[in-house]
Design a protein around this motif. Sequence first.
Motif, PDB file in Angstrom:
ATOM      1  N   ASP A   4       0.754  -1.179   0.112  1.00  0.00           N
ATOM      2  CA  ASP A   4      -0.076   0.076   0.156  1.00  0.00           C
ATOM      3  C   ASP A   4       1.043   1.221   0.005  1.00  0.00           C
ATOM      4  OD1 ASP A   4      -1.860   2.312   0.716  1.00  0.00           O
ATOM      5  OD2 ASP A   4      -3.044   1.053   1.822  1.00  0.00           O
ATOM      6  N   VAL A   5       0.776   1.872  -1.158  1.00  0.00           N
ATOM      7  CA  VAL A   5       1.662   3.179  -1.247  1.00  0.00           C
ATOM      8  C   VAL A   5       1.356   4.176   0.017  1.00  0.00           C
ATOM      9  CG1 VAL A   5       1.844   3.084  -3.401  1.00  0.00           C
ATOM     10  CG2 VAL A   5       0.138   4.277  -2.951  1.00  0.00           C
ATOM     11  N   ARG A   6       0.258   4.130   0.657  1.00  0.00           N
ATOM     12  CA  ARG A   6       0.033   5.239   1.521  1.00  0.00           C
ATOM     13  C   ARG A   6       0.623   4.989   2.741  1.00  0.00           C
ATOM     14  NH1 ARG A   6      -6.277   3.793   0.843  1.00  0.00           N
ATOM     15  NH2 ARG A   6      -5.464   2.037   1.028  1.00  0.00           N
ATOM     16  N   THR A   7       0.844   3.664   3.255  1.00  0.00           N
ATOM     17  CA  THR A   7       1.605   3.540   4.340  1.00  0.00           C
ATOM     18  C   THR A   7       3.149   2.967   3.890  1.00  0.00           C
ATOM     19  OG1 THR A   7       1.074   0.833   4.190  1.00  0.00           O
ATOM     20  CG2 THR A   7      -0.288   2.501   5.540  1.00  0.00           C
ATOM     21  N   THR A   8       3.295   2.735   2.746  1.00  0.00           N
ATOM     22  CA  THR A   8       4.460   2.164   2.271  1.00  0.00           C
ATOM     23  C   THR A   8       5.079   0.936   2.800  1.00  0.00           C
ATOM     24  OG1 THR A   8       6.069   3.285   3.695  1.00  0.00           O
ATOM     25  CG2 THR A   8       5.389   4.458   1.814  1.00  0.00           C
ATOM     26  N   LYS A   9       3.946   0.263   3.442  1.00  0.00           N
ATOM     27  CA  LYS A   9       4.316  -1.082   3.907  1.00  0.00           C
ATOM     28  C   LYS A   9       3.558  -2.067   3.107  1.00  0.00           C
ATOM     29  CE  LYS A   9       4.815   0.165   8.820  1.00  0.00           C
ATOM     30  NZ  LYS A   9       4.832   1.624   8.737  1.00  0.00           N
ATOM     31  N   CYS A  10       4.217  -3.548   3.374  1.00  0.00           N
ATOM     32  CA  CYS A  10       3.570  -4.653   2.938  1.00  0.00           C
ATOM     33  C   CYS A  10       2.243  -4.843   3.788  1.00  0.00           C
ATOM     34  CB  CYS A  10       4.514  -5.684   2.978  1.00  0.00           C
ATOM     35  SG  CYS A  10       3.993  -7.246   2.485  1.00  0.00           S
ATOM     36  N   THR A  11       1.065  -4.971   3.096  1.00  0.00           N
ATOM     37  CA  THR A  11       0.020  -5.017   3.698  1.00  0.00           C
ATOM     38  C   THR A  11      -0.442  -6.918   4.032  1.00  0.00           C
ATOM     39  OG1 THR A  11      -1.509  -5.037   1.918  1.00  0.00           O
ATOM     40  CG2 THR A  11      -0.881  -3.113   3.204  1.00  0.00           C
ATOM     41  N   ALA A  12       0.065  -7.518   3.056  1.00  0.00           N
ATOM     42  CA  ALA A  12      -0.010  -9.036   3.175  1.00  0.00           C
ATOM     43  C   ALA A  12       1.280  -9.680   2.373  1.00  0.00           C
ATOM     44  CB  ALA A  12      -1.292  -9.523   2.482  1.00  0.00           C
ATOM     45  N   VAL A  13       1.546 -10.851   3.024  1.00  0.00           N
ATOM     46  CA  VAL A  13       2.334 -11.870   2.362  1.00  0.00           C
ATOM     47  C   VAL A  13       1.743 -13.253   2.136  1.00  0.00           C
ATOM     48  CG1 VAL A  13       4.532 -13.040   2.592  1.00  0.00           C
ATOM     49  CG2 VAL A  13       4.390 -10.675   3.609  1.00  0.00           C
ATOM     50  N   VAL A  14       1.436 -13.537   0.964  1.00  0.00           N
ATOM     51  CA  VAL A  14       1.105 -14.835   0.733  1.00  0.00           C
ATOM     52  C   VAL A  14       1.932 -15.876   0.355  1.00  0.00           C
ATOM     53  CG1 VAL A  14      -0.894 -15.939  -0.530  1.00  0.00           C
ATOM     54  CG2 VAL A  14      -1.042 -13.402   0.023  1.00  0.00           C
ATOM     55  N   ASN A  15       2.057 -16.933   1.286  1.00  0.00           N
ATOM     56  CA  ASN A  15       3.221 -17.898   0.671  1.00  0.00           C
ATOM     57  C   ASN A  15       2.593 -18.776  -0.385  1.00  0.00           C
ATOM     58  OD1 ASN A  15       5.402 -17.125   2.405  1.00  0.00           O
ATOM     59  ND2 ASN A  15       4.067 -17.572   3.943  1.00  0.00           N
ATOM     60  N   THR A  16       3.069 -19.205  -1.409  1.00  0.00           N
ATOM     61  CA  THR A  16       2.810 -20.205  -2.184  1.00  0.00           C
ATOM     62  C   THR A  16       3.489 -21.156  -2.559  1.00  0.00           C
ATOM     63  OG1 THR A  16       3.959 -18.707  -3.969  1.00  0.00           O
ATOM     64  CG2 THR A  16       1.686 -18.353  -3.720  1.00  0.00           C
ATOM     65  N   LYS A  17       3.262 -22.132  -3.502  1.00  0.00           N
ATOM     66  CA  LYS A  17       4.229 -23.431  -3.624  1.00  0.00           C
ATOM     67  C   LYS A  17       5.327 -23.362  -4.251  1.00  0.00           C
ATOM     68  CE  LYS A  17       0.258 -26.558  -2.555  1.00  0.00           C
ATOM     69  NZ  LYS A  17      -0.688 -27.141  -2.990  1.00  0.00           N
ATOM     70  N   GLY A  18       5.453 -22.409  -5.101  1.00  0.00           N
ATOM     71  CA  GLY A  18       6.522 -22.286  -6.012  1.00  0.00           C
ATOM     72  C   GLY A  18       7.582 -21.074  -6.564  1.00  0.00           C
ATOM     73  N   GLU A  19       8.026 -20.852  -7.304  1.00  0.00           N
ATOM     74  CA  GLU A  19       8.728 -19.677  -7.706  1.00  0.00           C
ATOM     75  C   GLU A  19       7.944 -19.100  -8.575  1.00  0.00           C
ATOM     76  OE1 GLU A  19      12.958 -20.296  -8.853  1.00  0.00           O
ATOM     77  OE2 GLU A  19      13.193 -21.957  -7.760  1.00  0.00           O
ATOM     78  N   ASN A  20       7.476 -17.904  -8.262  1.00  0.00           N
ATOM     79  CA  ASN A  20       6.133 -17.220  -8.969  1.00  0.00           C
ATOM     80  C   ASN A  20       6.929 -16.424 -10.037  1.00  0.00           C
ATOM     81  OD1 ASN A  20       4.243 -18.213  -7.356  1.00  0.00           O
ATOM     82  ND2 ASN A  20       5.109 -16.770  -5.702  1.00  0.00           N
ATOM     83  N   ILE A  21       6.291 -16.344 -11.327  1.00  0.00           N
ATOM     84  CA  ILE A  21       6.847 -15.710 -12.478  1.00  0.00           C
ATOM     85  C   ILE A  21       5.908 -14.747 -13.149  1.00  0.00           C
ATOM     86  CG2 ILE A  21       8.989 -16.804 -13.087  1.00  0.00           C
ATOM     87  CD1 ILE A  21       7.057 -18.794 -14.754  1.00  0.00           C
ATOM     88  N   ASN A  22       4.461 -14.900 -13.002  1.00  0.00           N
ATOM     89  CA  ASN A  22       3.474 -14.129 -13.610  1.00  0.00           C
ATOM     90  C   ASN A  22       2.274 -13.918 -12.580  1.00  0.00           C
ATOM     91  OD1 ASN A  22       4.401 -13.842 -16.639  1.00  0.00           O
ATOM     92  ND2 ASN A  22       4.265 -16.142 -16.471  1.00  0.00           N
ATOM     93  N   ILE A  23       2.042 -12.705 -12.681  1.00  0.00           N
ATOM     94  CA  ILE A  23       0.682 -12.092 -11.608  1.00  0.00           C
ATOM     95  C   ILE A  23      -0.241 -11.334 -12.620  1.00  0.00           C
ATOM     96  CG2 ILE A  23       2.059 -10.120 -10.892  1.00  0.00           C
ATOM     97  CD1 ILE A  23       1.059 -11.487  -8.024  1.00  0.00           C
ATOM     98  N   CYS A  24      -1.488 -11.394 -12.260  1.00  0.00           N
ATOM     99  CA  CYS A  24      -2.762 -10.414 -12.576  1.00  0.00           C
ATOM    100  C   CYS A  24      -3.579 -10.125 -11.498  1.00  0.00           C
ATOM    101  CB  CYS A  24      -3.143 -10.766 -13.990  1.00  0.00           C
ATOM    102  SG  CYS A  24      -3.835 -12.522 -14.052  1.00  0.00           S
ATOM    103  N   TRP A  25      -4.110  -9.127 -11.562  1.00  0.00           N
ATOM    104  CA  TRP A  25      -5.325  -8.627 -10.601  1.00  0.00           C
ATOM    105  C   TRP A  25      -6.578  -8.832 -11.552  1.00  0.00           C
ATOM    106  CZ3 TRP A  25      -3.336  -5.768  -6.020  1.00  0.00           C
ATOM    107  CH2 TRP A  25      -4.366  -5.789  -4.916  1.00  0.00           C
ATOM    108  N   SER A  26      -7.653  -9.541 -10.986  1.00  0.00           N
ATOM    109  CA  SER A  26      -8.914  -9.283 -11.707  1.00  0.00           C
ATOM    110  C   SER A  26      -9.512  -8.071 -11.843  1.00  0.00           C
ATOM    111  CB  SER A  26      -9.995 -10.437 -10.943  1.00  0.00           C
ATOM    112  OG  SER A  26     -10.344  -9.752  -9.835  1.00  0.00           O
ATOM    113  N   PRO A  27     -10.217  -7.767 -13.040  1.00  0.00           N
ATOM    114  CA  PRO A  27     -10.813  -6.676 -13.194  1.00  0.00           C
ATOM    115  C   PRO A  27     -11.758  -6.216 -12.014  1.00  0.00           C
ATOM    116  CG  PRO A  27     -10.639  -7.606 -15.315  1.00  0.00           C
ATOM    117  CD  PRO A  27     -10.385  -8.783 -14.170  1.00  0.00           C
ATOM    118  N   ASP A  28     -12.490  -7.067 -11.536  1.00  0.00           N
ATOM    119  CA  ASP A  28     -13.393  -6.531 -10.176  1.00  0.00           C
ATOM    120  C   ASP A  28     -12.500  -6.407  -9.038  1.00  0.00           C
ATOM    121  OD1 ASP A  28     -12.793  -9.012  -9.255  1.00  0.00           O
ATOM    122  OD2 ASP A  28     -14.846  -9.739  -9.454  1.00  0.00           O
ATOM    123  N   GLY A  29     -11.224  -6.340  -9.111  1.00  0.00           N
ATOM    124  CA  GLY A  29     -10.387  -6.380  -7.767  1.00  0.00           C
ATOM    125  C   GLY A  29     -10.561  -7.287  -6.703  1.00  0.00           C
TER     126      GLY A  29
END
Length: 321
Positions: A99-124
């Motif tokens: 979040d750019v307002r707090t400049t902090k990480c608001t969440a860490v989500v641990n996943t199973k593998g090394e992540n390479i691609n990401i997208c956010w759904s249009p409805d957020g």
Amino acid sequence: MASRYYQTMQETFKTNNKSREFPAHSAKVHSVAWSCDGRRLASGSVDKTASVFVLEKDRLVKENNYRGHSDSVDQLCWHPSNPDLFVTASGDKSVRIWDVRTTKCTAVVNTKGENINICWSPDGQTVAVGNKEDVVTFIDAKTHKTKAEEKFKFEVNEISWNNDNDMFFLTNGNGCINILSYPELKTIQSINAHPSNCICIKFDPTGKYFATGSNDALVSLWDLDELVCVRCFSRLDWPVRTLSFSHDGKMLASASEDHFIDIAEVETGEKLWEVQCSPTFTVAWHPKRHLLAYSCDDKDDKYDNSREAGTVKLFGLPNDS
């Protein structure tokens, strides 16, 4: 006969074709993206950080550097309608929301593998992340819990929802575009798009087309309703790594290891302009202006030729700026 839009943009770029670079990272930049309101640009780098700039008229002013990942930040994207939130995918097997307002990480989500691609759904509501093992994880953007996980039998490259949020697209290593229903994730169709590895995919803001780029150096433009290829752009010689539609949906930027970024008129396929540069990893048109952010495989040769520059560039600035 060239279209009126073509003539207008030619005139615009004749007086606005300056590129400027801005120091961003200590190693190469893999991803750049604009916030939905166009006020900020974020970049993700091999140096394990994300940087955020504020766009002030004709320059980018660095606002913050975001630390926390323990491996390369390979891709990032912003919330589709909240200009303060962005998400990063990293090789450290985590996804982080910032979040750019707090400049902090608001969440860490641990996943199973090394992540390479990401997208956010249009409805957020959902973040989708793909890893090196071809698993796509769907994360609830509010609770940060995994909603679904899908392992694919093919090499998954870029992933994206359509603008209506009811279909999910994957480009794959066999040159296909796989289309799933969303949220059911049932296969609707698989399109043989390219004879070789299909690398990237982008949807135009108007919802009429999407474009794919592939290893065969071709960019294909697809009609979303008919799911047919409307035209191909073939000015690049190297695998197409990155694509971006302008905010009006009328221009498509594509880039590769070629030493230029191709800017095409979508409706005709004509070359509108080319931006001279080194091999390019990432391009992103501004959501309101004819400004293109990009990042190249530059060497910082002022001091040491082996050191990567880690800069972010902006094309479309006034020549007299």
